[in-house]
Scaffold this motif. Structure first.
Motif, mmCIF file in Angstrom:
data_model
loop_
_atom_site.group_PDB
_atom_site.id
_atom_site.type_symbol
_atom_site.label_atom_id
_atom_site.label_comp_id
_atom_site.label_asym_id
_atom_site.label_seq_id
_atom_site.Cartn_x
_atom_site.Cartn_y
_atom_site.Cartn_z
ATOM 1 N N VAL A 25 0.837 -1.205 0.000
ATOM 2 C CA VAL A 25 0.000 0.000 0.000
ATOM 3 C C VAL A 25 0.872 1.255 0.000
ATOM 4 O O VAL A 25 0.570 2.242 -0.685
ATOM 5 C CB VAL A 25 -0.956 -0.011 1.208
ATOM 6 N N ALA A 26 1.968 1.225 0.766
ATOM 7 C CA ALA A 26 2.879 2.378 0.782
ATOM 8 C C ALA A 26 3.435 2.635 -0.614
ATOM 9 O O ALA A 26 3.534 3.796 -1.053
ATOM 10 C CB ALA A 26 4.014 2.119 1.770
ATOM 11 N N ALA A 27 3.787 1.568 -1.329
ATOM 12 C CA ALA A 27 4.300 1.729 -2.692
ATOM 13 C C ALA A 27 3.218 2.244 -3.632
ATOM 14 O O ALA A 27 3.475 3.083 -4.502
ATOM 15 C CB ALA A 27 4.845 0.392 -3.193
ATOM 16 N N ALA A 28 1.995 1.771 -3.463
ATOM 17 C CA ALA A 28 0.898 2.179 -4.346
ATOM 18 C C ALA A 28 0.513 3.641 -4.139
ATOM 19 O O ALA A 28 0.178 4.340 -5.096
ATOM 20 C CB ALA A 28 -0.311 1.281 -4.112
ATOM 21 N N ALA A 45 -6.155 6.051 -3.488
ATOM 22 C CA ALA A 45 -6.449 4.759 -2.868
ATOM 23 C C ALA A 45 -7.670 4.110 -3.519
ATOM 24 O O ALA A 45 -7.694 2.896 -3.748
ATOM 25 C CB ALA A 45 -6.672 4.939 -1.372
ATOM 26 N N GLU A 46 -8.680 4.902 -3.812
ATOM 27 C CA GLU A 46 -9.873 4.372 -4.478
ATOM 28 C C GLU A 46 -9.522 3.757 -5.824
ATOM 29 O O GLU A 46 -10.068 2.720 -6.209
ATOM 30 C CB GLU A 46 -10.911 5.489 -4.667
ATOM 31 N N ARG A 47 -8.598 4.414 -6.547
ATOM 32 C CA ARG A 47 -8.225 3.922 -7.878
ATOM 33 C C ARG A 47 -7.297 2.712 -7.799
ATOM 34 O O ARG A 47 -7.497 1.719 -8.508
ATOM 35 C CB ARG A 47 -7.523 5.037 -8.668
ATOM 36 N N ARG A 48 -6.279 2.806 -6.960
ATOM 37 C CA ARG A 48 -5.243 1.780 -6.940
ATOM 38 C C ARG A 48 -5.628 0.536 -6.140
ATOM 39 O O ARG A 48 -5.051 -0.528 -6.330
ATOM 40 C CB ARG A 48 -3.935 2.354 -6.359
ATOM 41 N N LEU A 49 -6.590 0.697 -5.226
ATOM 42 C CA LEU A 49 -6.986 -0.424 -4.353
ATOM 43 C C LEU A 49 -8.500 -0.648 -4.527
ATOM 44 O O LEU A 49 -9.293 -0.254 -3.674
ATOM 45 C CB LEU A 49 -6.647 -0.101 -2.901
ATOM 46 N N PRO A 68 -4.781 14.906 1.779
ATOM 47 C CA PRO A 68 -5.662 13.787 2.124
ATOM 48 C C PRO A 68 -6.665 13.447 1.029
ATOM 49 O O PRO A 68 -6.931 12.267 0.766
ATOM 50 C CB PRO A 68 -6.358 14.279 3.392
ATOM 51 N N SER A 69 -7.243 14.458 0.397
ATOM 52 C CA SER A 69 -8.221 14.188 -0.660
ATOM 53 C C SER A 69 -7.574 13.487 -1.843
ATOM 54 O O SER A 69 -8.182 12.595 -2.458
ATOM 55 C CB SER A 69 -8.879 15.492 -1.120
ATOM 56 N N ASP A 70 -6.335 13.871 -2.163
ATOM 57 C CA ASP A 70 -5.625 13.206 -3.252
ATOM 58 C C ASP A 70 -5.283 11.763 -2.880
ATOM 59 O O ASP A 70 -5.366 10.856 -3.714
ATOM 60 C CB ASP A 70 -4.338 13.965 -3.587
ATOM 61 N N LEU A 71 -4.886 11.567 -1.626
ATOM 62 C CA LEU A 71 -4.582 10.213 -1.155
ATOM 63 C C LEU A 71 -5.809 9.315 -1.238
ATOM 64 O O LEU A 71 -5.730 8.169 -1.676
ATOM 65 C CB LEU A 71 -4.077 10.258 0.289
ATOM 66 N N ALA A 72 -6.950 9.847 -0.782
ATOM 67 C CA ALA A 72 -8.174 9.064 -0.806
ATOM 68 C C ALA A 72 -8.556 8.687 -2.238
ATOM 69 O O ALA A 72 -8.936 7.540 -2.510
ATOM 70 C CB ALA A 72 -9.303 9.845 -0.139
ATOM 71 N N ALA A 73 -8.435 9.639 -3.160
ATOM 72 C CA ALA A 73 -8.778 9.370 -4.551
ATOM 73 C C ALA A 73 -7.823 8.336 -5.154
ATOM 74 O O ALA A 73 -8.251 7.437 -5.894
ATOM 75 C CB ALA A 73 -8.733 10.664 -5.359
#
Length: 222
Positions: free
Chosen positions: A151-154, A212-216, A205-210
């Motif tokens: 997840v850290a890499a993604a 995460a939604e795409r990559r996971l 945070p908003s960019d991280l959440a977006a």
């Protein structure tokens, strides 16, 4: 014989009904695996009192799914504080999944791994090993470690691993092994809030959440 045939048909109908389409959300993949294992033949065996290895394995998956749903319920209040919570997510590569991912309003990312072990034995760390009673269960953290790194890499940011323990009591209210914190379920929310106050430099945070939604994406047992 007629009764057995009717039971088999009923079990088959139930199996087809619950396996028609993938479900998502906390514990979904574990529950789906349990349903796959409980084939019509296995269900019929259960109905007549015959316990099979598939039935026992399905029971373990069902317990795991229940634990994940319980963790999700415990963490749900974080959403009111602006957290993003993702449950049962697939890693970009391989067949592993993430039980829960929590992203705080300050951008802290926590991978939450649910464990549900027997309440008969205490969880503790001794001589560099994780023990459940007298059993060495250190290897059971290898998945948590792998998922955290993936997840850290993604996401391109540090990720903090946290094991939430259901059932088994945790010695001294918290244990730590090789950077992985292990806390009882009733402390999970407080610990997440504490970790969420960290403000690492990097993505919003908003960019991280977006991302995460795409990559996971939701895990479907691929």
């Amino acid at each position: 014989m007629g009764t057995v045939v009717l039971l088999a048909l009923a079990a088959g109908a139930v199996w087809l009904l619950v396996n028609r389409k993938p479900r998502t959300g906390a514990g979904a993949s574990a529950a789906a695996r349990a349903r796959q294992l409980r084939t019509p033949v296995v269900r019929l065996a259960d109905l007549v009192g015959i316990r099979t290895s598939a039935s026992r394995t399905a029971a373990r998956y069902e317990a795991g799914a229940a634990g994940e749903r319980a963790t999700a319920a415990l963490l749900a209040p974080l959403c009111q504080d602006g957290w993003t919570l993702l449950h049962d997510r697939a890693l970009p590569q391989g067949r592993a999944n993430v039980d829960h991912l929590a992203i705080s309003p300050r951008g802290a990312v926590v991978l939450v791994d649910t464990k549900r072990w027997s309440a008969r034995y205490r969880v503790r760390v001794a001589a560099g090993r994780l023990l459940h009673g007298t059993w060495d269960v250190t290897h059971r953290l290898s998945g948590t470690r792998h998922e955290t790194a993936a997840v850290a890499a993604a996401l391109g940011v540090p990720v903090v691993p946290l094991v939430v323990m259901h059932g088994a009591p945790v010695a001294d209210g918290e244990q730590q092994h090789d950077g992985i914190r292990i806390v009882p379920a009733d402390r999970a929310l407080a610990v997440l809030r504490q970790l969420g106050r960290r403000a690492p430099a990097g993505r919003r945070p908003s960019d991280l959440a977006a991302r995460a939604e795409r990559r996971l994406p939701p895990y479907t047992g691929r």
